[in-house]
Design a protein around this motif. Structure first.
Motif, PDB file in Angstrom:
ATOM      1  N   GLU A  71     -19.588   8.726 -37.922  1.00  0.00           N
ATOM      2  CA  GLU A  71     -18.774   8.607 -36.793  1.00  0.00           C
ATOM      3  C   GLU A  71     -18.476   9.861 -35.937  1.00  0.00           C
ATOM      4  O   GLU A  71     -18.363  11.257 -36.620  1.00  0.00           O
ATOM      5  N   ASN A  72     -18.654  10.030 -34.674  1.00  0.00           N
ATOM      6  CA  ASN A  72     -18.367  11.276 -33.682  1.00  0.00           C
ATOM      7  C   ASN A  72     -16.792  11.212 -33.537  1.00  0.00           C
ATOM      8  O   ASN A  72     -16.287  10.336 -33.305  1.00  0.00           O
ATOM      9  N   LEU A  73     -16.534  12.269 -34.149  1.00  0.00           N
ATOM     10  CA  LEU A  73     -14.946  12.744 -34.117  1.00  0.00           C
ATOM     11  C   LEU A  73     -14.417  13.017 -32.846  1.00  0.00           C
ATOM     12  O   LEU A  73     -13.306  13.180 -32.788  1.00  0.00           O
ATOM     13  N   LYS A  74     -15.218  13.228 -31.757  1.00  0.00           N
ATOM     14  CA  LYS A  74     -14.764  13.564 -30.557  1.00  0.00           C
ATOM     15  C   LYS A  74     -13.486  14.738 -30.451  1.00  0.00           C
ATOM     16  O   LYS A  74     -12.409  14.390 -30.325  1.00  0.00           O
ATOM     17  N   ASN A  85     -34.151  15.864 -26.607  1.00  0.00           N
ATOM     18  CA  ASN A  85     -34.151  16.652 -25.368  1.00  0.00           C
ATOM     19  C   ASN A  85     -32.755  16.838 -24.955  1.00  0.00           C
ATOM     20  O   ASN A  85     -32.177  16.030 -24.175  1.00  0.00           O
ATOM     21  N   THR A  86     -31.915  17.409 -25.649  1.00  0.00           N
ATOM     22  CA  THR A  86     -30.443  17.579 -25.480  1.00  0.00           C
ATOM     23  C   THR A  86     -30.165  18.109 -23.872  1.00  0.00           C
ATOM     24  O   THR A  86     -29.283  17.629 -23.539  1.00  0.00           O
ATOM     25  N   LYS A  87     -31.091  19.181 -23.784  1.00  0.00           N
ATOM     26  CA  LYS A  87     -30.608  19.610 -22.335  1.00  0.00           C
ATOM     27  C   LYS A  87     -31.118  18.588 -21.127  1.00  0.00           C
ATOM     28  O   LYS A  87     -30.313  18.419 -20.100  1.00  0.00           O
ATOM     29  N   GLY A  88     -32.113  17.885 -21.559  1.00  0.00           N
ATOM     30  CA  GLY A  88     -32.259  16.570 -20.443  1.00  0.00           C
ATOM     31  C   GLY A  88     -31.260  15.730 -20.560  1.00  0.00           C
ATOM     32  O   GLY A  88     -30.864  15.136 -19.405  1.00  0.00           O
ATOM     33  N   LEU A  89     -30.690  15.181 -21.470  1.00  0.00           N
ATOM     34  CA  LEU A  89     -29.575  14.237 -21.910  1.00  0.00           C
ATOM     35  C   LEU A  89     -28.331  14.693 -21.023  1.00  0.00           C
ATOM     36  O   LEU A  89     -27.391  13.962 -20.578  1.00  0.00           O
ATOM     37  N   LEU A  90     -28.170  16.126 -21.152  1.00  0.00           N
ATOM     38  CA  LEU A  90     -26.852  16.592 -20.403  1.00  0.00           C
ATOM     39  C   LEU A  90     -26.874  16.636 -18.772  1.00  0.00           C
ATOM     40  O   LEU A  90     -26.073  16.916 -18.110  1.00  0.00           O
ATOM     41  N   HIS A  91     -28.084  16.187 -18.282  1.00  0.00           N
ATOM     42  CA  HIS A  91     -28.307  15.734 -16.807  1.00  0.00           C
ATOM     43  C   HIS A  91     -27.509  14.541 -16.535  1.00  0.00           C
ATOM     44  O   HIS A  91     -27.303  14.408 -15.409  1.00  0.00           O
ATOM     45  N   ALA A  97     -22.425  13.640 -20.070  1.00  0.00           N
ATOM     46  CA  ALA A  97     -22.692  15.098 -20.187  1.00  0.00           C
ATOM     47  C   ALA A  97     -21.546  15.823 -21.187  1.00  0.00           C
ATOM     48  O   ALA A  97     -21.888  16.310 -22.308  1.00  0.00           O
ATOM     49  N   LYS A  98     -20.304  15.313 -20.904  1.00  0.00           N
ATOM     50  CA  LYS A  98     -19.044  16.034 -21.689  1.00  0.00           C
ATOM     51  C   LYS A  98     -19.291  15.500 -23.344  1.00  0.00           C
ATOM     52  O   LYS A  98     -18.826  16.294 -24.196  1.00  0.00           O
ATOM     53  N   SER A  99     -19.484  14.063 -23.325  1.00  0.00           N
ATOM     54  CA  SER A  99     -19.652  13.592 -24.468  1.00  0.00           C
ATOM     55  C   SER A  99     -20.626  14.108 -25.559  1.00  0.00           C
ATOM     56  O   SER A  99     -20.448  14.374 -26.682  1.00  0.00           O
ATOM     57  N   ILE A 100     -21.952  14.243 -24.593  1.00  0.00           N
ATOM     58  CA  ILE A 100     -23.102  14.832 -25.621  1.00  0.00           C
ATOM     59  C   ILE A 100     -22.789  16.294 -25.850  1.00  0.00           C
ATOM     60  O   ILE A 100     -23.087  16.597 -26.908  1.00  0.00           O
ATOM     61  N   ALA A 101     -22.134  17.244 -25.091  1.00  0.00           N
ATOM     62  CA  ALA A 101     -21.896  18.395 -25.588  1.00  0.00           C
ATOM     63  C   ALA A 101     -20.909  18.330 -26.479  1.00  0.00           C
ATOM     64  O   ALA A 101     -20.994  19.345 -27.506  1.00  0.00           O
ATOM     65  N   ASP A 102     -20.143  17.519 -26.429  1.00  0.00           N
ATOM     66  CA  ASP A 102     -19.052  17.462 -27.546  1.00  0.00           C
ATOM     67  C   ASP A 102     -19.543  17.335 -28.957  1.00  0.00           C
ATOM     68  O   ASP A 102     -19.032  17.724 -29.936  1.00  0.00           O
TER      69      ASP A 102
END
Length: 192
Positions: A14-17, A95-101, A106-111
């Motif tokens: 699980e992603n604990l956010k 490609n996390t940089k691409g996903l952040l676009h 973006a906020k969830s991916i960065a977290d």
């Protein structure tokens, strides 16, 4: 982004956010910081001279530090658990940089901080003599049936489950993709 990682065994981590856990408190303290900034500017004070602004800035920084520490602790424990229990680890080269676009995610991916997680996995694998195999990001892991190998084609992100039209196996999209990534990683390993 509900899950941090999905293992080929079907286990979902699980992603604990962490940011979301302290988001209300962070917003409240940042609002106070903004007000202290305006008060300091109205009274023509330098921000470095405004004691109330500096105290509030430190409070906000401590919340950010707490979020970072919680995330780092979780990633260290998870990566250590995976390294201890597996000799070969196959991961998708995201490609996390691409996903952040994607501004909605973006906020969830960065977290989640997948890049940091992969870095921790890589250096711990070197320490303990384990092997990490990266599967190309263009490999269609969620489109292929892990049972019969039929390629079903691209699916939108809202399709989380599907049934193979050839072997009639019902798949959870993420678990199926993790099984395909493992199979592709082992194939790459044998080819080398």
């Amino acid at each position: 982004i509900k899950d941090m990682a999905i293992l080929s065994t079907g286990e979902k981590i699980e992603n604990l956010k962490f940011r979301k856990q302290l988001e209300d408190k962070l917003k409240r303290e940042q609002r106070k910081l903004s007000k202290r900034f305006l008060v300091a500017k109205k009274s023509n004070k330098n921000l470095s001279e405004s004691k109330n602004y500096q105290k509030q800035r430190i409070k906000v920084a401590k919340i950010h530090e707490k979020i970072m520490n919680m995330r780092t602790d979780f990633l260290n424990k998870l990566s250590m658990d995976i390294i201890k229990n597996h000799d070969i680890i196959c991961i998708e080269d995201l490609n996390t940089k691409g996903l952040l676009h994607n501004h909605k995610l973006a906020k969830s991916i960065a977290d989640v901080s997948w890049a940091s997680f992969i870095n921790k996995l890589e250096y711990k694998a070197k320490w303990y003599g384990k092997e990490i195999i990266k599967v190309d990001r263009l490999y269609p892991s969620s489109q292929i049936c892990s049972v019969c190998g039929y390629k079903d084609g691209k699916k939108t992100l809202d399709i989380r489950e599907w049934t193979c039209p050839i072997c009639h196996t019902h798949h959870d999209r993420d678990i199926n993709a993790s099984k395909n990534i493992l199979a592709e990683g082992l194939r790459i390993r044998q080819a080398v």
